[in-house]
Enzyme design. Structure first.
Site, mmCIF file in Angstrom:
data_model
loop_
_atom_site.group_PDB
_atom_site.id
_atom_site.type_symbol
_atom_site.label_atom_id
_atom_site.label_comp_id
_atom_site.label_asym_id
_atom_site.label_seq_id
_atom_site.Cartn_x
_atom_site.Cartn_y
_atom_site.Cartn_z
ATOM 1 C CE1 TYR B 177 40.144 36.994 29.686
ATOM 2 C CE2 TYR B 177 40.075 38.988 28.174
ATOM 3 C CZ TYR B 177 39.765 38.357 29.470
ATOM 4 O OH TYR B 177 39.127 38.977 30.698
ATOM 5 C CG ASP B 201 43.142 45.983 25.876
ATOM 6 O OD1 ASP B 201 43.315 46.711 24.719
ATOM 7 O OD2 ASP B 201 42.567 46.530 26.697
ATOM 8 C CG ASP B 240 34.566 54.654 39.276
ATOM 9 O OD1 ASP B 240 34.315 53.467 38.795
ATOM 10 O OD2 ASP B 240 34.318 55.059 40.727
ATOM 11 C CB CYS B 241 33.182 51.652 34.714
ATOM 12 S SG CYS B 241 32.986 50.626 35.853
ATOM 13 C CG ASP B 261 38.325 42.011 30.016
ATOM 14 O OD1 ASP B 261 38.366 41.429 30.814
ATOM 15 O OD2 ASP B 261 39.307 42.417 29.145
ATOM 16 C CE1 TYR B 336 45.279 35.419 31.310
ATOM 17 C CE2 TYR B 336 42.955 34.436 31.970
ATOM 18 C CZ TYR B 336 43.918 35.435 31.490
ATOM 19 O OH TYR B 336 43.434 36.727 31.527
ATOM 20 C CD GLU B 338 44.651 29.442 36.623
ATOM 21 O OE1 GLU B 338 44.521 28.515 37.384
ATOM 22 O OE2 GLU B 338 44.973 30.637 36.852
#
Lengths: 372, 372
Positions: B177, B201, B240-241, B261, B336, B338
């Site tokens: 990933y 992460d 908060d981004c 991400d 995952y 999937e």
């Protein structure tokens, strides 16, 4: 043609002193649906209430004094409307339970419905026995050969998947498997003699019906190799590999590489009682006999969770007629949904290596080299 | 502390003319176990027989005129002896059915037991709603933050897995990933300015409790980055981004790379009604504003089966304030189970890229580049 079963688990305060209060609180929800109730009271093991609907659906409400309430619904058909009705009913159960316990419900778990009785079977457990649902949308091939049941099912994400007697063998998504069993790109096969036992992609299989199915429906993995069993630089033999190996050994024919894709490491951990372990050791010994000095032998292991079986396999490696070195590697094979190990060993130009891309779990690639 | 539920499906000749004959043939098997029987006859929908055992276990036998017989067993505890008893009972059912239909049983399917009510929950459905069982053997961390439920569970094959409000976020097995969201090894980050939003992460997360959990239990993915929020060449901001992006845009601060991400492509396909799509477009636009000309933006997509949502996401890319190019790639993320897609775009030295190794399904890596 589907009988979905819905599961619902509520963890309530433990122990649950008053099971009857839960029954009384939830009864009206089922009765409102026009369901007929039958209640069993174990006294010391709580209640089971069964609710039956006129259309053939039914529900089980299991109230457990240890502090677990289970609601299972079995429906007759799987339509959007039916799913919505189930969701609404479960929402009501959850609401009523939160009221009753003043919000003190430790855990609420609703599982995706299990679909049974349909043409398409989506459940193919992993080698370590876990339940996994595949995104199967078509049965491409389904035949019984004298050896096994052969299915090729289409998965939306993995492409066609070959399933032999219930075991997921390989899918079109699984190039990682082929790459691993060929040495993870670190080998130069130019001008080398290579002997492939099995074939993974169902190609070099003793079962002609597997080859027929794969030739038609697994072309992304086997390409056009199976259209002609004899190519410019390869030959496909459809026969038992043991006499072939014995013949080669007797003739003194040697290979640079032997790739064994016959079978995974047996799950059984009783080597003395299980003939698959003897078969495995016989193949290993015969392979070593046709392998040139410093030749390499590659093979698959099994799911990395089967640690006992893998340890036992490594023990077999120390019991061969000649000493060998080995290493291992773990690879993710998409359609396996578990991590898989490989084994490789001492190691010829003869059989072309197919694009035997298997499935998506992890694969361990272990290598062993003959020592002289 | 476990309530296993065993499933058994038998496909018999369709339609099943005589449901009562099946009931009569199977009744003795349950009665021999000392189980109490209650039978419901729908007339036009077949039978439901419920068998109750004194120890709190029970079985449902559903005989359906469409030609399906379902046997569900709910036990009280999950011991080897209990499993053997269930196997023996189901063997008898299978034998009796084969006798009754002279071997003409089209399909017999026994599923692994579903375990409920235990401390460890092994069932974490995929993004496309499929039921999958993980090999969880330990609850490492389980806390509720003001934002979400945070679980770190140990899987035998995937290592520790971070699960946020029921969604599998990443596992220690999932280096694939991180590699994909960093451009699959094709980028040279030396001396570059990189802005990472989110962190995958659980590292650069707005939720301090996620960071606390990951710092302690996900060290294989985040290393020692979270021990100090300010390093020689990186800074971790726990905020908060959106205001941060706005501030950077206002200051004219530009980056070579933006790696988003934060969240997967929303599953909802109603962009106008769903604020997550607006949030997603806002982030995209702000990211483009802080991205240097010819910069690159990398992001994840979602399970490749969610084709409608992914198509809708690509449509959003054509609605940004500046034109962008994009490409995509599919990657297998082990945990995952999937296949997963990524998205990337136009693109700065600031935040170190963590080893955010996520889980083992496939991942699609799509790239988009700002055009001027």
């Amino acid at each position: 043609e589907l009988w979905p079963c819905f599961f619902y688990t509520l963890d309530v305060p433990k122990p649950l002193a008053d099971c009857n209060a839960v029954l009384k609180a939830l009864q009206p929800i089922f009765q409102e649906q026009g369901m007929t109730e039958t209640v069993h009271n174990w006294e010391d093991h709580g209640y089971l209430a069964t609710y039956i609907k006129k259309n053939g659906s039914f529900a089980n409400l299991r109230i457990h004094p240890h502090g677990v309430v289970l609601v299972d619904l079995q429906s007759y058909s799987d339509c959007t409307k039916g799913r919505e009705e189930v969701d609404q009913l479960l929402n009501k159960v959850e609401e009523r339970m939160k009221d009753l316990f003043h919000g003190n419900i430790k855990r609420v778990k609703r599982l995706p419905a299990i679909l049974r009785g349909g043409v398409i079977d989506r459940y193919w457990p992993t080698a370590d026995g876990r339940l996994v649902e595949y995104d199967i949308d078509e049965v491409v091939y389904d035949e019984d050969s004298p050896f096994q049941n052969i299915k090729i099912l289409h998965s939306k994400q993995f492409g066609n998947i070959l399933i032999l007697s219930g075991d997921v063998n390989l899918a079109e998504s699984d190039l990682a498997y082929t790459q691993a069993i060929m040495g993870s790109g670190k080998e130069d096969y130019t001008g080398k003699e290579v002997l492939i036992l099995g074939g993974g992609d169902g190609a070099s299989n003793i079962d002609q019906m597997v080859i027929d199915g794969c030739k038609k429906y697994m072309r992304k993995t086997c390409g056009d190799v199976l259209d002609n069993l004899n190519g410019e630089c390869y030959q496909v033999l459809i026969e038992d590999c043991i006499p072939v190996l014995k013949r080669y050994a007797k003739e003194g024919r040697m290979f640079d590489y032997v790739i064994n894709d016959l079978t995974a490491v047996p799950i059984s951990t009783s080597p003395e009682e299980d003939s698959t372990w003897e078969f495995l050791r016989l193949i290993l010994d015969l392979s070593m006999k046709v392998l040139k000095q410093d030749g390499k032998y590659f093979t698959q292991g099994n799911c990395i969770n089967l640690t006992d079986a893998l340890t036992l396999y490594e023990e077999q490696l120390s019991r061969l007629y000649c000493p060998v070195e080995f290493s291992k590697e773990t690879v993710c094979v998409p359609s396996y949904m578990e991590l898989y190990p490989y084994e490789l060993k001492k190691s010829g130009e003869c059989v072309l290596i197919n694009q035997a891309s298997l499935d998506c779990l992890e694969v361990m690639n272990s290598s062993a080299r003959r020592q002289f």
